[in-house]
Motif scaffolding. Structure first.
Motif, mmCIF file in Angstrom:
data_model
loop_
_atom_site.group_PDB
_atom_site.id
_atom_site.type_symbol
_atom_site.label_atom_id
_atom_site.label_comp_id
_atom_site.label_asym_id
_atom_site.label_seq_id
_atom_site.Cartn_x
_atom_site.Cartn_y
_atom_site.Cartn_z
ATOM 1 N N TYR A 139 60.312 -0.330 16.568
ATOM 2 C CA TYR A 139 61.743 -0.033 16.579
ATOM 3 C C TYR A 139 61.951 1.430 16.205
ATOM 4 O O TYR A 139 61.358 1.943 15.269
ATOM 5 C CB TYR A 139 62.472 -0.929 15.574
ATOM 6 N N HIS A 140 62.813 2.138 16.953
ATOM 7 C CA HIS A 140 63.078 3.547 16.687
ATOM 8 C C HIS A 140 64.518 3.712 16.231
ATOM 9 O O HIS A 140 65.440 3.174 16.834
ATOM 10 C CB HIS A 140 62.868 4.393 17.953
ATOM 11 N N GLU A 141 64.696 4.474 15.162
ATOM 12 C CA GLU A 141 66.034 4.814 14.706
ATOM 13 C C GLU A 141 66.172 6.312 14.821
ATOM 14 O O GLU A 141 65.404 7.058 14.226
ATOM 15 C CB GLU A 141 66.239 4.382 13.256
ATOM 16 N N GLU A 142 67.138 6.762 15.598
ATOM 17 C CA GLU A 142 67.337 8.198 15.772
ATOM 18 C C GLU A 142 68.631 8.610 15.097
ATOM 19 O O GLU A 142 69.677 8.020 15.319
ATOM 20 C CB GLU A 142 67.382 8.566 17.257
ATOM 21 N N SER A 143 68.528 9.608 14.235
ATOM 22 C CA SER A 143 69.684 10.113 13.512
ATOM 23 C C SER A 143 69.946 11.535 13.948
ATOM 24 O O SER A 143 69.027 12.317 14.112
ATOM 25 C CB SER A 143 69.425 10.083 12.007
ATOM 26 N N SER A 144 71.193 11.885 14.150
ATOM 27 C CA SER A 144 71.539 13.255 14.511
ATOM 28 C C SER A 144 72.727 13.696 13.687
ATOM 29 O O SER A 144 73.562 12.890 13.278
ATOM 30 C CB SER A 144 71.868 13.357 15.995
ATOM 31 N N TRP A 145 72.759 14.983 13.394
ATOM 32 C CA TRP A 145 73.870 15.554 12.639
ATOM 33 C C TRP A 145 74.469 16.689 13.431
ATOM 34 O O TRP A 145 73.757 17.499 14.013
ATOM 35 C CB TRP A 145 73.396 16.104 11.290
ATOM 36 N N LYS A 146 75.751 16.760 13.456
ATOM 37 C CA LYS A 146 76.434 17.909 14.017
ATOM 38 C C LYS A 146 77.591 18.248 13.090
ATOM 39 O O LYS A 146 78.115 17.385 12.376
ATOM 40 C CB LYS A 146 76.954 17.633 15.435
ATOM 41 N N THR A 147 78.000 19.489 13.068
ATOM 42 C CA THR A 147 79.079 19.910 12.197
ATOM 43 C C THR A 147 80.407 19.398 12.723
ATOM 44 O O THR A 147 80.543 19.014 13.877
ATOM 45 C CB THR A 147 79.109 21.438 12.112
ATOM 46 N N LYS A 148 81.422 19.435 11.870
ATOM 47 C CA LYS A 148 82.745 18.989 12.278
ATOM 48 C C LYS A 148 83.261 19.819 13.439
ATOM 49 O O LYS A 148 83.909 19.310 14.350
ATOM 50 C CB LYS A 148 83.707 19.083 11.095
ATOM 51 N N GLU A 149 82.961 21.120 13.405
ATOM 52 C CA GLU A 149 83.413 21.996 14.486
ATOM 53 C C GLU A 149 82.829 21.560 15.819
ATOM 54 O O GLU A 149 83.490 21.559 16.845
ATOM 55 C CB GLU A 149 83.014 23.447 14.188
ATOM 56 N N SER A 150 81.531 21.179 15.818
ATOM 57 C CA SER A 150 80.874 20.761 17.049
ATOM 58 C C SER A 150 81.510 19.495 17.599
ATOM 59 O O SER A 150 81.732 19.351 18.794
ATOM 60 C CB SER A 150 79.374 20.529 16.803
ATOM 61 N N LYS A 151 81.788 18.529 16.705
ATOM 62 C CA LYS A 151 82.361 17.262 17.154
ATOM 63 C C LYS A 151 83.753 17.458 17.740
ATOM 64 O O LYS A 151 84.143 16.824 18.701
ATOM 65 C CB LYS A 151 82.404 16.273 15.983
ATOM 66 N N GLU A 152 84.549 18.384 17.106
ATOM 67 C CA GLU A 152 85.887 18.637 17.620
ATOM 68 C C GLU A 152 85.828 19.275 19.006
ATOM 69 O O GLU A 152 86.630 18.975 19.877
ATOM 70 C CB GLU A 152 86.639 19.540 16.646
ATOM 71 N N GLN A 153 84.829 20.184 19.200
ATOM 72 C CA GLN A 153 84.688 20.816 20.506
ATOM 73 C C GLN A 153 84.309 19.810 21.571
ATOM 74 O O GLN A 153 84.758 19.892 22.708
ATOM 75 C CB GLN A 153 83.627 21.925 20.446
ATOM 76 N N VAL A 158 70.318 19.451 14.864
ATOM 77 C CA VAL A 158 69.165 18.922 14.135
ATOM 78 C C VAL A 158 69.100 17.432 14.406
ATOM 79 O O VAL A 158 70.077 16.714 14.189
ATOM 80 C CB VAL A 158 69.271 19.163 12.616
ATOM 81 N N LYS A 159 67.981 16.979 14.894
ATOM 82 C CA LYS A 159 67.809 15.550 15.159
ATOM 83 C C LYS A 159 66.539 15.062 14.483
ATOM 84 O O LYS A 159 65.504 15.730 14.533
ATOM 85 C CB LYS A 159 67.742 15.269 16.660
ATOM 86 N N ILE A 160 66.640 13.909 13.872
ATOM 87 C CA ILE A 160 65.495 13.292 13.207
ATOM 88 C C ILE A 160 65.278 11.906 13.794
ATOM 89 O O ILE A 160 66.230 11.139 13.978
ATOM 90 C CB ILE A 160 65.714 13.184 11.689
ATOM 91 N N LYS A 161 64.043 11.616 14.110
ATOM 92 C CA LYS A 161 63.691 10.298 14.662
ATOM 93 C C LYS A 161 62.739 9.605 13.709
ATOM 94 O O LYS A 161 61.775 10.209 13.236
ATOM 95 C CB LYS A 161 63.047 10.467 16.033
ATOM 96 N N CYS A 162 63.009 8.346 13.439
ATOM 97 C CA CYS A 162 62.198 7.584 12.488
ATOM 98 C C CYS A 162 61.711 6.281 13.104
ATOM 99 O O CYS A 162 62.332 5.737 14.014
ATOM 100 C CB CYS A 162 63.012 7.268 11.231
ATOM 101 N N ASP A 163 60.612 5.806 12.591
ATOM 102 C CA ASP A 163 60.165 4.438 12.833
ATOM 103 C C ASP A 163 60.580 3.610 11.627
ATOM 104 O O ASP A 163 60.604 4.108 10.495
ATOM 105 C CB ASP A 163 58.643 4.378 12.986
ATOM 106 N N LEU A 164 60.879 2.346 11.868
ATOM 107 C CA LEU A 164 61.220 1.461 10.759
ATOM 108 C C LEU A 164 60.038 0.560 10.441
ATOM 109 O O LEU A 164 59.389 0.027 11.332
ATOM 110 C CB LEU A 164 62.444 0.620 11.091
ATOM 111 N N SER A 165 59.761 0.407 9.164
ATOM 112 C CA SER A 165 58.695 -0.467 8.691
ATOM 113 C C SER A 165 59.281 -1.414 7.653
ATOM 114 O O SER A 165 60.435 -1.243 7.238
ATOM 115 C CB SER A 165 57.561 0.372 8.080
#
Length: 307
Positions: A291-305, A70-77
């Motif tokens: 300006y773009h701020e991109e946030s991403s989430w991955k589970t702990k299992e994904s990061k360990e892999q 899941v990735k979310i991209k935001c603009d900053l104001s």
């Protein structure tokens, strides 16, 4: 308001009739619309405020669907981040597609009719029963080169992360998408949706017989049948034949499709209705900074892999 709590999908005409029956006065359609919007905000809360829970929604998705993306991209104001895009690819969908389905991906989009507009981008495959198989979706501010590239690049990373392969995309010629797919390299092919191809072609070469000939050529499963259909087109209208000759047969006619993704249909599916009903659109970001701020989430299992 209690009426809308039990029937949130009530049409405006029904609200007008209800007000006339219960209170004896007739609302205009605009009045009924504004009244319904205010009532639904009290029942469900403001649509704008629901974007504050987007991070929690992403975290919950990943908690319940391990190894998803899941990735979310935001603009900053000056007032803080403003939602621009979200990409969702569930582990069960991408794994099942890569391991059990043909490597053919149908790309489509549709407008969102909510308060903030936006567009829904989708990637859909076909399962063994020739039924729609959702792979990934994204909500973006508009359809353009930047949004399609963002979506397709993330999709390729997800699919290649399971098993690298040659992918074929079928679509109509959306804004910027042709260039995006071309930039992916030699391992990716682009097929054209014949339905949309004819939709553009019929403006120049109208007529039921011309439509029949074009579909005959598109559905040809052997070279002789394709050449026969093209010869009929040439005899009927040589200019139309010249236009079709400019297209690579591998992009639109069945005889030239590779066996690995050979299919019976020549057109893309519409965006699944459920996605348009479930997903909210993005607020207007035209006043936000660049300006773009991109946030991403991955589970702990994904990061360990990954480590």
């Amino acid at each position: 308001m209690s009426l809308l709590m039990h029937s949130p999908d009530m049409r405006l005409k029904a609200l007008v009739a209800f007000a006339l029956e219960k209170w004896g006065f007739k609302l205009s359609m605009d009045q009924a619309y504004r009244a319904k919007v205010k009532a639904m905000e009290k029942i469900k809360g403001s649509t704008r405020d629901q974007y504050k829970h987007l991070r929690s929604y992403a975290t919950e998705l990943l908690d319940k669907n391990k190894n998803s993306t899941v990735k979310i991209k935001c603009d900053l104001s000056p007032h803080g981040p403003i939602f621009e895009r979200i990409y969702v690819c569930l582990e069960a969908c991408k794994s099942a597609f890569v391991t059990t389905c043909r490597p053919l991906i149908e790309l489509d989009d549709c407008f969102l009719k909510g308060e903030f507009g936006g567009q829904l981008l989708t990637a859909v495959g076909k399962d063994g029963n020739n039924q729609m198989f959702p792979i990934a979706y994204a909500i973006v501010e508009s359809e353009n080169y930047s949004s399609w590239k963002w979506f397709v690049d993330l999709l390729i990373v997800d699919l290649d992360g399971i098993q690298e392969g040659c992918w074929a995309f079928i679509s109509y010629q959306q804004k910027g998408l042709v260039k995006v797919i071309k930039e992916l390299g030699e391992n990716v092919e682009h097929l054209l949706c014949v339905k949309h191809l004819y939709g553009n072609w019929k403006n120049k070469y109208p007529g039921a017989h011309m439509k029949e000939l074009m579909w005959m050529a598109g559905q040809a499963t052997t070279i002789p049948n394709w050449e026969k259909a093209m010869l009929q087109i040439k005899n009927y209208d040589e200019e139309a034949w010249k236009d079709l000759q400019k297209l690579n047969p591998a992009c639109w006619t069945r005889f030239a499709f590779k066996e690995i993704y050979c299919i019976d249909h020549l057109f893309i599916y519409c965006v699944p209705v459920q996605w348009t009903q479930l997903m909210a659109s993005s607020p207007n970001t035209s006043d936000a900074s660049t300006y773009h701020e991109e946030s991403s989430w991955k589970t702990k299992e994904s990061k360990e892999q990954e480590k």
